[in-house]
Enzyme design. Structure first.
Site, PDB file in Angstrom:
ATOM      1  N   HIS A 100       1.110  -1.171  -0.018  1.00 46.94           N
ATOM      2  CA  HIS A 100      -0.022  -0.107   0.042  1.00 46.94           C
ATOM      3  C   HIS A 100       1.076   1.292   0.058  1.00 46.94           C
ATOM      4  O   HIS A 100       1.549   1.510   1.060  1.00 46.94           O
ATOM      5  CB  HIS A 100      -1.068   0.016   1.129  1.00 46.94           C
ATOM      6  CG  HIS A 100      -1.870   1.136   1.287  1.00 46.94           C
ATOM      7  ND1 HIS A 100      -3.019   1.169   1.714  1.00 46.94           N
ATOM      8  CD2 HIS A 100      -1.873   2.497   0.755  1.00 46.94           C
ATOM      9  CE1 HIS A 100      -3.802   2.110   1.742  1.00 46.94           C
ATOM     10  NE2 HIS A 100      -2.955   2.949   1.088  1.00 46.94           N
ATOM     11  N   HIS A 153       1.640   5.505  -1.761  1.00 45.85           N
ATOM     12  CA  HIS A 153       1.439   6.463  -2.288  1.00 45.85           C
ATOM     13  C   HIS A 153       2.600   7.271  -2.736  1.00 45.85           C
ATOM     14  O   HIS A 153       3.455   7.427  -2.044  1.00 45.85           O
ATOM     15  CB  HIS A 153       0.661   7.659  -1.546  1.00 45.85           C
ATOM     16  CG  HIS A 153      -0.763   7.060  -1.004  1.00 45.85           C
ATOM     17  ND1 HIS A 153      -2.189   7.214  -1.770  1.00 45.85           N
ATOM     18  CD2 HIS A 153      -1.160   6.449  -0.067  1.00 45.85           C
ATOM     19  CE1 HIS A 153      -2.814   6.864  -0.918  1.00 45.85           C
ATOM     20  NE2 HIS A 153      -2.360   6.311  -0.081  1.00 45.85           N
ATOM     21  N   ASN A 205      -5.191   7.456  -6.215  1.00 48.09           N
ATOM     22  CA  ASN A 205      -5.754   8.660  -6.148  1.00 48.09           C
ATOM     23  C   ASN A 205      -5.123   9.930  -6.500  1.00 48.09           C
ATOM     24  O   ASN A 205      -4.629  10.712  -5.505  1.00 48.09           O
ATOM     25  CB  ASN A 205      -6.405   8.572  -4.497  1.00 48.09           C
ATOM     26  CG  ASN A 205      -4.935   8.551  -3.503  1.00 48.09           C
ATOM     27  OD1 ASN A 205      -4.043   7.929  -3.861  1.00 48.09           O
ATOM     28  ND2 ASN A 205      -5.139   9.232  -2.369  1.00 48.09           N
ATOM     29  N   LYS A 226      -9.144  -0.067  -6.164  1.00 44.63           N
ATOM     30  CA  LYS A 226      -9.325   0.451  -4.699  1.00 44.63           C
ATOM     31  C   LYS A 226     -10.595   1.331  -4.638  1.00 44.63           C
ATOM     32  O   LYS A 226     -11.002   1.961  -5.364  1.00 44.63           O
ATOM     33  CB  LYS A 226      -8.003   1.617  -4.781  1.00 44.63           C
ATOM     34  CG  LYS A 226      -7.949   2.317  -3.294  1.00 44.63           C
ATOM     35  CD  LYS A 226      -7.890   1.329  -2.088  1.00 44.63           C
ATOM     36  CE  LYS A 226      -7.506   2.234  -0.806  1.00 44.63           C
ATOM     37  NZ  LYS A 226      -6.610   2.843  -0.713  1.00 44.63           N
ATOM     38  N   HIS A 276     -10.380   1.060   1.783  1.00 42.80           N
ATOM     39  CA  HIS A 276     -10.247   2.260   2.727  1.00 42.80           C
ATOM     40  C   HIS A 276     -11.561   1.978   3.479  1.00 42.80           C
ATOM     41  O   HIS A 276     -12.451   2.708   3.287  1.00 42.80           O
ATOM     42  CB  HIS A 276     -10.196   3.718   2.224  1.00 42.80           C
ATOM     43  CG  HIS A 276      -9.940   4.707   3.220  1.00 42.80           C
ATOM     44  ND1 HIS A 276      -8.631   5.465   3.377  1.00 42.80           N
ATOM     45  CD2 HIS A 276     -10.564   5.037   4.254  1.00 42.80           C
ATOM     46  CE1 HIS A 276      -8.620   6.263   4.446  1.00 42.80           C
ATOM     47  NE2 HIS A 276      -9.968   6.043   5.021  1.00 42.80           N
ATOM     48  N   HIS A 291      -4.747  -0.403   5.899  1.00 43.88           N
ATOM     49  CA  HIS A 291      -4.204   0.145   6.963  1.00 43.88           C
ATOM     50  C   HIS A 291      -5.269   0.117   8.111  1.00 43.88           C
ATOM     51  O   HIS A 291      -5.932   0.899   8.750  1.00 43.88           O
ATOM     52  CB  HIS A 291      -3.957   1.581   6.600  1.00 43.88           C
ATOM     53  CG  HIS A 291      -4.816   2.313   5.926  1.00 43.88           C
ATOM     54  ND1 HIS A 291      -6.347   2.249   6.021  1.00 43.88           N
ATOM     55  CD2 HIS A 291      -4.872   2.995   4.712  1.00 43.88           C
ATOM     56  CE1 HIS A 291      -7.260   2.883   5.170  1.00 43.88           C
ATOM     57  NE2 HIS A 291      -6.313   3.268   4.455  1.00 43.88           N
ATOM     58  N   LEU A 304      -5.331   9.345   8.019  1.00 38.39           N
ATOM     59  CA  LEU A 304      -6.439   8.539   7.797  1.00 38.39           C
ATOM     60  C   LEU A 304      -6.339   7.361   7.419  1.00 38.39           C
ATOM     61  O   LEU A 304      -5.653   7.051   6.383  1.00 38.39           O
ATOM     62  CB  LEU A 304      -7.411   9.466   7.155  1.00 38.39           C
ATOM     63  CG  LEU A 304      -7.734  10.905   7.635  1.00 38.39           C
ATOM     64  CD1 LEU A 304      -8.648  11.634   6.730  1.00 38.39           C
ATOM     65  CD2 LEU A 304      -8.589  10.618   9.050  1.00 38.39           C
ATOM     66  N   ASP A 327       1.230   2.609   3.701  1.00 42.40           N
ATOM     67  CA  ASP A 327       0.407   3.704   3.372  1.00 42.40           C
ATOM     68  C   ASP A 327       1.470   5.122   3.534  1.00 42.40           C
ATOM     69  O   ASP A 327       0.664   6.261   3.694  1.00 42.40           O
ATOM     70  CB  ASP A 327      -0.819   3.930   4.428  1.00 42.40           C
ATOM     71  CG  ASP A 327      -1.719   4.832   3.947  1.00 42.40           C
ATOM     72  OD1 ASP A 327      -1.890   5.222   2.611  1.00 42.40           O
ATOM     73  OD2 ASP A 327      -2.521   5.382   4.866  1.00 42.40           O
TER      74      ASP A 327
END
Length: 349
Positions: free
Chosen positions: A13, A15, A41, A99, A136, A174, A219, A247
């Site tokens: 996971h 980004h 995203n 996702k 999520h 997460h 988050l 994450d």
């Protein structure tokens, strides 16, 4: 134990954004991990396999020449996702999952799905074509306490999804609560979860005591100590349903340190070292390799890596920031010591 050699891990996971931020953060991941599930995203979100392939090419173009890192691409579920999109993704060798972001749940989630029941036909297609769903897992109701959003999502939404689609592989990403841990443990083997380093190392006091510390704000939000302990117990248990997913979510420092700071912790600079610290604190270093290197690959039905990495127990100071010029990113544990250091092919980082 002052030295630990493990099979090179994967990050399930991650980004990494795009543009100049991508160029700044990607080398940190590529030094530590063989592969990573890349979150979709962006602005605009990555919703088609063609967009995912373009993003993949951008990632590959900025990798160091000596890197063996492989990005594993995902697609962003929206109300406009079609069964044809699922079929094309399943047939594309570079797409590994979809996702699901509840609309408004986190960074760049505005294009997400307000009511997952409206896309149940898409879940059915994903089950048919055997492509995983990454979730999520939070509700976004204004009347729901932010510390309860994960538990309520499981009760209201995830229980039904797992009943309706028993063969759909799902990763609850997460996880942050004992409720999520118990759900995953009791669920069928089609259900797994990732755990971040910050949720293993910190509870909500780290973010709120002695002043608000924005670089611990993420988050799902950090929870009570009892939840942190439940996550540590799950991660170090040897249960293959739980595996590494950082994450890591980079934001410019100015976007974190303001009146409405962004959610996300940048941990890629020391990801595996942070996990080693968490496992070492509870005397479970022998469990790190399974959690970091084996269980995620097995769930995604990918071969385990053959290279190895070495961790040395030698304190070092995390820099205050990474980047240059207009790119300034404050990492997790900025300016603080870390107990473990990475060594790759004889070079320390």
């Amino acid at each position: 134990m002052n030295k630990l050699i493990i099979t090179q891990p994967d990050d399930w996971h991650l980004h990494i954004r795009n543009g100049e931020i991508l160029k700044t953060v990607l080398p940190h991941t590529a030094k530590r991990f063989a592969r990573a599930i890349i979150m979709p995203n962006l602005k605009p979100p990555v919703t088609t396999f063609r967009q995912a392939l373009q993003y993949r090419n951008e990632i590959l173009s900025v990798l160091p020449s000596e890197s063996h890192f492989t990005p594993l691409m995902t697609l962003y579920l929206t109300g406009s996702t079609t069964i044809q999109d699922v079929k094309e993704a399943a047939e594309c060798e570079h797409i590994y999952a979809f996702k699901l972001y509840p609309a408004g749940a986190t960074t760049n989630s505005d294009a997400g799905v307000a009511d997952p029941k409206t896309i149940y036909p898409i879940f059915e297609a994903m089950q048919q074509f055997d492509i995983p769903l990454l979730i999520h897992g939070e509700v976004v109701d204004q009347d729901c306490d932010i510390f309860d959003r994960e538990r309520v999502f499981i009760e209201r939404t995830l229980n039904d999804i797992t009943r309706q689609f028993p063969n759909l592989r799902i990763v609850l990403e997460h996880v942050t609560t004992s409720d999520a841990v118990e759900f995953v443990k009791s669920a069928p083997n089609t259900i797994a979860a990732t755990i971040t380093p910050q949720h293993l190392l910190y509870n909500r006091n780290a973010m709120l005591v002695g002043g608000i510390k924005p670089h611990y704000y993420c988050l799902p939000i950090l929870k009570r100590e009892r939840h942190r302990q439940a996550l540590v117990a799950a991660a170090t248990s040897g249960n293959p349903k739980f595996f590494l997913g950082t994450d890591s979510a980079p934001h410019l420092t100015g976007s974190k340190e303001n009146a409405c700071g962004c959610a996300g912790c940048f941990s890629a600079h020391a990801a595996i070292e942070l996990y080693a610290e968490a496992f070492d604190k509870v005397g479970a270093l022998e469990k790190l390799e399974g959690f970091a290197s084996f269980f995620g690959a097995d769930f995604y039905r990918l071969p385990r890596n053959t290279r190895s990495v070495t961790l040395i127990k030698e304190p070092w100071l995390v820099p205050e920031s990474y980047g240059h010029g207009e790119i300034n990113i404050t990492p997790l544990k900025a300016g603080e010591p870390l107990a473990w250091k990475l060594e790759v092919e004889g070079r320390e980082y």
